[in-house]
Design a protein around this motif. Structure first.
Motif, PDB file in Angstrom:
ATOM      1  N   MET A  65       0.856  -1.180   0.000  1.00  0.00           N
ATOM      2  CA  MET A  65       0.000   0.000   0.000  1.00  0.00           C
ATOM      3  C   MET A  65       0.897   1.238   0.000  1.00  0.00           C
ATOM      4  O   MET A  65       1.554   1.535   0.993  1.00  0.00           O
ATOM      5  CB  MET A  65      -0.911  -0.008   1.236  1.00  0.00           C
ATOM      6  CG  MET A  65      -1.926   1.097   1.251  1.00  0.00           C
ATOM      7  SD  MET A  65      -3.181   0.914  -0.018  1.00  0.00           S
ATOM      8  CE  MET A  65      -4.042  -0.522   0.553  1.00  0.00           C
ATOM      9  N   THR A  67       1.060   5.218  -0.168  1.00  0.00           N
ATOM     10  CA  THR A  67       0.242   6.406   0.037  1.00  0.00           C
ATOM     11  C   THR A  67       1.101   7.631  -0.246  1.00  0.00           C
ATOM     12  O   THR A  67       2.112   7.854   0.422  1.00  0.00           O
ATOM     13  CB  THR A  67      -0.287   6.461   1.484  1.00  0.00           C
ATOM     14  OG1 THR A  67      -0.975   5.245   1.758  1.00  0.00           O
ATOM     15  CG2 THR A  67      -1.232   7.625   1.675  1.00  0.00           C
ATOM     16  N   ILE A  69       1.962  11.083   0.294  1.00  0.00           N
ATOM     17  CA  ILE A  69       1.676  12.063   1.350  1.00  0.00           C
ATOM     18  C   ILE A  69       1.781  13.469   0.785  1.00  0.00           C
ATOM     19  O   ILE A  69       0.878  14.287   0.943  1.00  0.00           O
ATOM     20  CB  ILE A  69       2.645  11.868   2.537  1.00  0.00           C
ATOM     21  CG1 ILE A  69       2.426  10.479   3.118  1.00  0.00           C
ATOM     22  CG2 ILE A  69       2.451  12.953   3.573  1.00  0.00           C
ATOM     23  CD1 ILE A  69       3.402  10.106   4.193  1.00  0.00           C
ATOM     24  N   VAL A  74       6.433   9.287  -0.075  1.00  0.00           N
ATOM     25  CA  VAL A  74       5.454   8.200  -0.173  1.00  0.00           C
ATOM     26  C   VAL A  74       5.581   7.336   1.073  1.00  0.00           C
ATOM     27  O   VAL A  74       6.683   7.018   1.507  1.00  0.00           O
ATOM     28  CB  VAL A  74       5.703   7.355  -1.438  1.00  0.00           C
ATOM     29  CG1 VAL A  74       4.717   6.203  -1.524  1.00  0.00           C
ATOM     30  CG2 VAL A  74       5.623   8.215  -2.680  1.00  0.00           C
ATOM     31  N   THR A  80       7.880   6.301   5.890  1.00  0.00           N
ATOM     32  CA  THR A  80       7.844   7.207   4.737  1.00  0.00           C
ATOM     33  C   THR A  80       9.182   7.157   4.016  1.00  0.00           C
ATOM     34  O   THR A  80      10.236   6.970   4.625  1.00  0.00           O
ATOM     35  CB  THR A  80       7.545   8.649   5.185  1.00  0.00           C
ATOM     36  OG1 THR A  80       8.550   9.061   6.104  1.00  0.00           O
ATOM     37  CG2 THR A  80       6.166   8.742   5.815  1.00  0.00           C
ATOM     38  N   ARG A 105      -2.315   5.064  -3.385  1.00  0.00           N
ATOM     39  CA  ARG A 105      -3.388   5.949  -2.924  1.00  0.00           C
ATOM     40  C   ARG A 105      -2.828   7.355  -2.777  1.00  0.00           C
ATOM     41  O   ARG A 105      -1.630   7.539  -2.598  1.00  0.00           O
ATOM     42  CB  ARG A 105      -3.919   5.522  -1.554  1.00  0.00           C
ATOM     43  CG  ARG A 105      -4.381   4.113  -1.479  1.00  0.00           C
ATOM     44  CD  ARG A 105      -4.999   3.768  -0.152  1.00  0.00           C
ATOM     45  NE  ARG A 105      -4.230   4.269   0.983  1.00  0.00           N
ATOM     46  CZ  ARG A 105      -4.692   4.292   2.230  1.00  0.00           C
ATOM     47  NH1 ARG A 105      -5.897   3.865   2.485  1.00  0.00           N
ATOM     48  NH2 ARG A 105      -3.950   4.741   3.212  1.00  0.00           N
ATOM     49  N   GLY A 106      -3.705   8.296  -2.807  1.00  0.00           N
ATOM     50  CA  GLY A 106      -3.281   9.678  -2.613  1.00  0.00           C
ATOM     51  C   GLY A 106      -4.496  10.580  -2.477  1.00  0.00           C
ATOM     52  O   GLY A 106      -5.618  10.211  -2.816  1.00  0.00           O
ATOM     53  N   ASP A 107      -4.245  11.764  -1.977  1.00  0.00           N
ATOM     54  CA  ASP A 107      -5.302  12.748  -1.814  1.00  0.00           C
ATOM     55  C   ASP A 107      -5.733  13.260  -3.182  1.00  0.00           C
ATOM     56  O   ASP A 107      -4.926  13.375  -4.107  1.00  0.00           O
ATOM     57  CB  ASP A 107      -4.793  13.894  -0.932  1.00  0.00           C
ATOM     58  CG  ASP A 107      -5.911  14.813  -0.478  1.00  0.00           C
ATOM     59  OD1 ASP A 107      -5.620  15.989  -0.227  1.00  0.00           O
ATOM     60  OD2 ASP A 107      -7.061  14.342  -0.367  1.00  0.00           O
ATOM     61  N   ASN A 144     -10.514   6.542   3.717  1.00  0.00           N
ATOM     62  CA  ASN A 144      -9.567   5.536   4.214  1.00  0.00           C
ATOM     63  C   ASN A 144      -8.374   6.213   4.818  1.00  0.00           C
ATOM     64  O   ASN A 144      -7.722   6.992   4.325  1.00  0.00           O
ATOM     65  CB  ASN A 144      -9.143   4.600   3.093  1.00  0.00           C
ATOM     66  CG  ASN A 144     -10.284   3.697   2.697  1.00  0.00           C
ATOM     67  OD1 ASN A 144     -11.170   3.428   3.518  1.00  0.00           O
ATOM     68  ND2 ASN A 144     -10.269   3.227   1.473  1.00  0.00           N
TER      69      ASN A 144
END
Length: 144
Positions: A65, A67, A69, A74, A80, A105-107, A144
């Motif tokens: 996963m 993400t 940031i 990431v 991180t 995933r990301g904003d 999430n």
């Protein structure tokens, strides 16, 4: 009238004697035939297939996963990484399991370039099983 009664008393039947005789003859034949040929198992040359490169029988690991940031940073799980160290982490994961997958995933406020950078790192590490989870616009309950 008498002939009708004799025909009614006589029921049809199947004579099993010839069939039993044939089966017993076949049984004796096959028993004798197997005893005539006393084969030694070493007489037969059999080449058994061999396995050269077998992968271990383990379950596939879960997808990593990733993400995003902020641009260039990431998170993989709880740690991180910047993009160069992320490349090393993904390379090591791919060496352990060739078909390692990732979920990025990301904003929604991130730029597309931030996603493209992470996709480029995944491609450089040889990871091609990449998924991007999305949800419908306005669905704020499934954060999430």
């Amino acid at each position: 009238m008498l002939s009708d009664r004799l025909q009614a008393d006589e029921l049809p039947h199947v004579n099993m004697t010839p069939m039993v005789d044939v089966v017993l003859c076949l049984l004796v034949f096959f028993i004798a035939a197997t005893r005539l040929y006393d084969w030694d198992e070493n007489e037969f040359v059999v080449s058994v297939p061999q396995v050269s490169d077998a992968s271990p029988l383990t379950a596939a690991p879960d997808d990593l996963m990733l993400t995003i940031i902020r641009p260039g940073i990431v998170a993989v799980g709880d740690t991180t990484h910047d993009l160069p160290t992320l490349a090393k982490v993904l390379q090591q994961s791919r060496e352990r399991y060739e078909d390692q997958g990732v979920v990025i995933r990301g904003d929604a406020a991130l730029n597309y370039q931030d996603l493209a950078d992470v996709l480029s790192v995944c491609d450089g590490a040889g990871i091609h099983n990449v998924r991007l989870p999305v949800r419908p616009r306005g669905d704020e309950s499934a954060t999430n």
